[in-house]
Scaffold this motif. Sequence first.
Motif, PDB file in Angstrom:
ATOM      1  N   LEU A 131       0.840  -1.188   0.000  1.00  0.00           N
ATOM      2  CA  LEU A 131       0.000   0.000   0.000  1.00  0.00           C
ATOM      3  C   LEU A 131       0.881   1.246   0.000  1.00  0.00           C
ATOM      4  O   LEU A 131       1.706   1.441   0.886  1.00  0.00           O
ATOM      5  CB  LEU A 131      -0.902  -0.006   1.236  1.00  0.00           C
ATOM      6  CG  LEU A 131      -1.844   1.188   1.409  1.00  0.00           C
ATOM      7  CD1 LEU A 131      -2.867   1.240   0.286  1.00  0.00           C
ATOM      8  CD2 LEU A 131      -2.543   1.109   2.768  1.00  0.00           C
ATOM      9  N   GLU A 132       0.692   2.106  -1.002  1.00  0.00           N
ATOM     10  CA  GLU A 132       1.521   3.314  -1.123  1.00  0.00           C
ATOM     11  C   GLU A 132       0.794   4.558  -0.621  1.00  0.00           C
ATOM     12  O   GLU A 132       1.313   5.309   0.205  1.00  0.00           O
ATOM     13  CB  GLU A 132       1.931   3.517  -2.592  1.00  0.00           C
ATOM     14  CG  GLU A 132       2.890   2.454  -3.097  1.00  0.00           C
ATOM     15  CD  GLU A 132       3.361   2.760  -4.513  1.00  0.00           C
ATOM     16  OE1 GLU A 132       2.525   3.191  -5.345  1.00  0.00           O
ATOM     17  OE2 GLU A 132       4.557   2.577  -4.793  1.00  0.00           O
ATOM     18  N   ARG A 133      -0.416   4.793  -1.110  1.00  0.00           N
ATOM     19  CA  ARG A 133      -1.167   5.993  -0.733  1.00  0.00           C
ATOM     20  C   ARG A 133      -2.644   5.633  -0.582  1.00  0.00           C
ATOM     21  O   ARG A 133      -3.141   4.698  -1.221  1.00  0.00           O
ATOM     22  CB  ARG A 133      -1.027   7.092  -1.792  1.00  0.00           C
ATOM     23  CG  ARG A 133       0.377   7.663  -1.916  1.00  0.00           C
ATOM     24  CD  ARG A 133       0.436   8.760  -2.986  1.00  0.00           C
ATOM     25  NE  ARG A 133      -0.059   8.318  -4.281  1.00  0.00           N
ATOM     26  CZ  ARG A 133       0.659   7.612  -5.140  1.00  0.00           C
ATOM     27  NH1 ARG A 133       1.904   7.248  -4.835  1.00  0.00           N
ATOM     28  NH2 ARG A 133       0.138   7.250  -6.297  1.00  0.00           N
ATOM     29  N   THR A 134      -3.339   6.421   0.248  1.00  0.00           N
ATOM     30  CA  THR A 134      -4.778   6.210   0.456  1.00  0.00           C
ATOM     31  C   THR A 134      -5.486   7.553   0.506  1.00  0.00           C
ATOM     32  O   THR A 134      -4.970   8.516   1.071  1.00  0.00           O
ATOM     33  CB  THR A 134      -5.056   5.460   1.773  1.00  0.00           C
ATOM     34  OG1 THR A 134      -4.280   4.278   1.822  1.00  0.00           O
ATOM     35  CG2 THR A 134      -6.533   5.096   1.886  1.00  0.00           C
ATOM     36  N   GLN A 135      -6.632   7.607  -0.104  1.00  0.00           N
ATOM     37  CA  GLN A 135      -7.486   8.780  -0.015  1.00  0.00           C
ATOM     38  C   GLN A 135      -8.893   8.335   0.382  1.00  0.00           C
ATOM     39  O   GLN A 135      -9.440   7.377  -0.174  1.00  0.00           O
ATOM     40  CB  GLN A 135      -7.541   9.509  -1.363  1.00  0.00           C
ATOM     41  CG  GLN A 135      -8.347  10.803  -1.327  1.00  0.00           C
ATOM     42  CD  GLN A 135      -8.408  11.475  -2.689  1.00  0.00           C
ATOM     43  OE1 GLN A 135      -7.969  10.918  -3.690  1.00  0.00           O
ATOM     44  NE2 GLN A 135      -8.966  12.677  -2.726  1.00  0.00           N
ATOM     45  N   PHE A 136      -9.462   9.014   1.385  1.00  0.00           N
ATOM     46  CA  PHE A 136     -10.843   8.744   1.797  1.00  0.00           C
ATOM     47  C   PHE A 136     -11.719   9.915   1.374  1.00  0.00           C
ATOM     48  O   PHE A 136     -11.314  11.073   1.511  1.00  0.00           O
ATOM     49  CB  PHE A 136     -10.925   8.570   3.321  1.00  0.00           C
ATOM     50  CG  PHE A 136     -10.316   7.293   3.824  1.00  0.00           C
ATOM     51  CD1 PHE A 136     -11.073   6.126   3.916  1.00  0.00           C
ATOM     52  CD2 PHE A 136      -8.989   7.245   4.212  1.00  0.00           C
ATOM     53  CE1 PHE A 136     -10.519   4.953   4.379  1.00  0.00           C
ATOM     54  CE2 PHE A 136      -8.420   6.074   4.687  1.00  0.00           C
ATOM     55  CZ  PHE A 136      -9.187   4.925   4.772  1.00  0.00           C
ATOM     56  N   TYR A 137     -12.914   9.622   0.901  1.00  0.00           N
ATOM     57  CA  TYR A 137     -13.836  10.693   0.542  1.00  0.00           C
ATOM     58  C   TYR A 137     -15.280  10.181   0.488  1.00  0.00           C
ATOM     59  O   TYR A 137     -15.525   8.980   0.337  1.00  0.00           O
ATOM     60  CB  TYR A 137     -13.458  11.341  -0.794  1.00  0.00           C
ATOM     61  CG  TYR A 137     -13.234  10.379  -1.942  1.00  0.00           C
ATOM     62  CD1 TYR A 137     -14.302   9.880  -2.694  1.00  0.00           C
ATOM     63  CD2 TYR A 137     -11.940   9.985  -2.295  1.00  0.00           C
ATOM     64  CE1 TYR A 137     -14.092   9.007  -3.748  1.00  0.00           C
ATOM     65  CE2 TYR A 137     -11.717   9.112  -3.349  1.00  0.00           C
ATOM     66  CZ  TYR A 137     -12.799   8.631  -4.080  1.00  0.00           C
ATOM     67  OH  TYR A 137     -12.596   7.771  -5.125  1.00  0.00           O
ATOM     68  N   ASP A 138     -16.218  11.127   0.635  1.00  0.00           N
ATOM     69  CA  ASP A 138     -17.637  10.836   0.449  1.00  0.00           C
ATOM     70  C   ASP A 138     -17.933  10.774  -1.041  1.00  0.00           C
ATOM     71  O   ASP A 138     -17.382  11.545  -1.835  1.00  0.00           O
ATOM     72  CB  ASP A 138     -18.497  11.937   1.071  1.00  0.00           C
ATOM     73  CG  ASP A 138     -18.693  11.735   2.562  1.00  0.00           C
ATOM     74  OD1 ASP A 138     -18.553  10.584   3.024  1.00  0.00           O
ATOM     75  OD2 ASP A 138     -18.981  12.721   3.260  1.00  0.00           O
ATOM     76  N   ALA A 139     -18.833   9.860  -1.433  1.00  0.00           N
ATOM     77  CA  ALA A 139     -19.152   9.732  -2.853  1.00  0.00           C
ATOM     78  C   ALA A 139     -20.586   9.241  -3.018  1.00  0.00           C
ATOM     79  O   ALA A 139     -21.257   8.834  -2.061  1.00  0.00           O
ATOM     80  CB  ALA A 139     -18.179   8.767  -3.532  1.00  0.00           C
ATOM     81  N   VAL A 140     -21.041   9.304  -4.253  1.00  0.00           N
ATOM     82  CA  VAL A 140     -22.281   8.659  -4.646  1.00  0.00           C
ATOM     83  C   VAL A 140     -21.904   7.659  -5.736  1.00  0.00           C
ATOM     84  O   VAL A 140     -21.079   7.960  -6.617  1.00  0.00           O
ATOM     85  CB  VAL A 140     -23.326   9.675  -5.154  1.00  0.00           C
ATOM     86  CG1 VAL A 140     -22.780  10.503  -6.322  1.00  0.00           C
ATOM     87  CG2 VAL A 140     -24.615   8.965  -5.554  1.00  0.00           C
ATOM     88  N   MET A 141     -22.470   6.467  -5.686  1.00  0.00           N
ATOM     89  CA  MET A 141     -22.115   5.416  -6.643  1.00  0.00           C
ATOM     90  C   MET A 141     -23.386   4.788  -7.211  1.00  0.00           C
ATOM     91  O   MET A 141     -24.503   5.019  -6.729  1.00  0.00           O
ATOM     92  CB  MET A 141     -21.260   4.344  -5.972  1.00  0.00           C
ATOM     93  CG  MET A 141     -21.942   3.632  -4.821  1.00  0.00           C
ATOM     94  SD  MET A 141     -21.131   2.093  -4.351  1.00  0.00           S
ATOM     95  CE  MET A 141     -21.608   1.018  -5.701  1.00  0.00           C
ATOM     96  N   HIS A 142     -23.173   3.964  -8.239  1.00  0.00           N
ATOM     97  CA  HIS A 142     -24.277   3.287  -8.915  1.00  0.00           C
ATOM     98  C   HIS A 142     -23.752   1.899  -9.299  1.00  0.00           C
ATOM     99  O   HIS A 142     -23.111   1.739 -10.335  1.00  0.00           O
ATOM    100  CB  HIS A 142     -24.690   4.094 -10.155  1.00  0.00           C
ATOM    101  CG  HIS A 142     -25.991   3.683 -10.760  1.00  0.00           C
ATOM    102  ND1 HIS A 142     -27.198   4.287 -10.446  1.00  0.00           N
ATOM    103  CD2 HIS A 142     -26.289   2.717 -11.667  1.00  0.00           C
ATOM    104  CE1 HIS A 142     -28.163   3.726 -11.146  1.00  0.00           C
ATOM    105  NE2 HIS A 142     -27.636   2.773 -11.901  1.00  0.00           N
ATOM    106  N   SER A 143     -24.012   0.916  -8.446  1.00  0.00           N
ATOM    107  CA  SER A 143     -23.469  -0.428  -8.678  1.00  0.00           C
ATOM    108  C   SER A 143     -23.918  -0.968 -10.029  1.00  0.00           C
ATOM    109  O   SER A 143     -25.106  -0.930 -10.367  1.00  0.00           O
ATOM    110  CB  SER A 143     -23.923  -1.374  -7.569  1.00  0.00           C
ATOM    111  OG  SER A 143     -23.539  -2.697  -7.856  1.00  0.00           O
TER     112      SER A 143
END
Length: 793
Positions: free
Chosen positions: A398-410
């Motif tokens: 694991l090199e980098r991680t970003q967390f964020y809120d999102a909306v998705m459509h499976s």
Amino acid sequence: MSETKQNALELSSEESSNMQSVVNEETATTETNNSTVDPHADREASKYDNPIPSREFIIEMLEKEQKPMRIKQIADSLEVDDEERFEALSRRLKAMVRDGQLLRNRRGAFGLIQKMDLIKGKVLGHPNGFGFVEPEDGGSDLFLSEKEMHKVFHGDIVIASVVGVDRKGRREGMIVEVVKHTNEKVLGRLHYEDGLAWVQPSNSKIAQDIFIPQDGLIDAAEGQIVMVEIIHQPTKRSSAIGKIIEVVGDYMAPGMEIDSAIYAHGIPNEWSPELLAELDDIPNEVTEAEIEGRKDLRSLPLVTIDGEDSKDFDDAVFAKRRKKGWRLVVAIADVSHYVKSGSVLDKEAFERGNSVYFPQKVIPMLPEKLSNEMCSLNPKVDRLCMVCDMSIDDEGKLERTQFYDAVMHSKARLTYNQVHDILTNDQSEHRDTFKDLVPNLVDLNDLYQILKTARESRGALEFDTVETRIVFDDARKIKEIVPVHRNDAHKLIEECMLMANVATARYLKWHKIPILYRVHEKPSEEKLNNLRTFLGDFGLFLEGGDDPSAEDFAAVAEKVQGKPYSHIVETVLLRSMNQAVYQPDNLGHFGLNYENYAHFTSPIRRYPDLLIHRAIRFAWQKKPVETYEYSEADMKTFGEHCSGTERRADEATRDAVTFLKCEFLSHRLGEEYDATISAATNFGLFVELDSLYVEGLVHITELGEDYFHYDQSRHCLKGERTGKVYRLGDRIRVQVAKVDLDERKVDLRFITSLTEGEDIDAAPEDQNDEEQPKKRKKKRYYRKKGGKKPAQS
């Protein structure tokens, strides 16, 4: 109850949970031991019009005086001089006795429990009548004889004293005082005899019957399952007395085994009107206002991959190869958006701790509107999610991680079997059905192969155990029990979730926010010694000295791969492990060989994951850690509670499944089966029947005319005269002799041994010499046939 008294009760519960950590803070006690100023005076003043010294200050004063004190002495020492405050102090001291912080001796003096060599803890009952006290301070359990257990029920909170050591070397205790009776209602089976009525509790850990007087009876028939309200708790001289408040149903009614387990283990399974009202305020679909400010991932080909029976989809995944390394996106249902801290939903989720999965029935942590609808990442609909977006190099690091809120459509709801078929069968019909997603699934699989190699290099433990699934007929009786095999699609998702959990723990550790880590400590010294003795019989050695690593365990497992006794060794390796728990102290995860590990990926069904999501959201705000709503002490309380609800769920599901299996076997009395020894004890052998995956007991008296002795470190019974050895993994043939549904026990009659017993004290031959098997008498070893389910990671 007045508001003031209610506040006092709420405060006492909060203070009690934090007391020990506060008392141990040397900086606080150093400043207050030489002063009559209560360091918590401001807190008390904010809650009461006429405040009295805090519980912490009372304990500090008693520690300084180094003796039990009467109430008048305590009042003088604390300068409580008016009548109203004296009465309030009296009530507080009684509350501290009630909560197990103080003890009042026969002379009426109040003293510190730890100074009196007393132990406060939870009673753990055993079906055979004896029990233990599990100390609050984490020390070793205190054994309680059957006579002592007559005073209490399983789950009660008590204060006990150590009275000696029993013949097994265990500390033996005597109950001094019952702090809290936790069983106000008990589920059980009603019996009548000679004009008397009593209820046999469904919870096997409550060994005492509950007597029902005539005025406590309602129209209930012999053998029915009833709910009893305890009107007189058990004491030293009298048994528990209760009254029947509900007839739950008939003993053998379909589904009754699950209802019994739910009631017996106190699993919450109803939603309050207040919660349902709060639920009505949540929209039935994602709104534009909720999407505003979130990253739009609706065009990203995220998919869910779960079992055929799953209805709550926590996670969706996507992977893409880059010029250097990989991008892995793990999108998790944004439960924290809907379940706010302090809400009725939140309080109920905390109380439940986790979802409980019974055969054909789920007791969810969250209502269906959230668990199966708004929080479930269902296909072809917009859903709110929290994303862990990771960059991984070509070595799986694991090199980098970003967390964020999102909306998705499976883009699809896939099953493990569908994905496995797509990846292993070029002619699979699923390749046509999901042709647009096949390239993404291939990328996911390629990344999995890299992560799998990294896992092996890391030395993480992995045992190929076989879980089982119960198939029911139309009458909801067991039709058959079938093995469930994990394929590479299961492992693919597992590796993605592990990577996201590690990234989460690292992220929050860097932000220094109090959280719950998933901790799996190293095996104890005693377990290591027993394990090494057992391995020695196979010519195996566990490296690492007093501090072996997961790599050392994995090396042993690797050495036995392909050997006829591999499953025996793997099972004992697994049983030497500790149970994983939730706690704020980051001690790492031994089995997975991670320094930092937390649960992030299942907030629909695990409360610790929901807490993790709130911590991540707080980290985005870049506020001082001191302003976070939860403290280290809060996390300790959360961790103990959630570890407890996890054990509660395991015990409840095990009870229900065991009853179903016993009922299944009760129709097969007299039938013979080949079986494998799954455990050895000082009273016999537990064996698992081939093809049925049902366990039963071969009592030690069934093994022949000899004195058999139990060797704990070698997991075996050995005959004194014949030298005959029965050990874990050996094969025997048995006959079903008796099935006791009330006790959930299966007794088996020994027919013959299918494995040649050997003298385990003899020096083992070189296990690596390929010629040796040709020169010595061939032995029939245990063939791999399932095993115990590993502890949840």
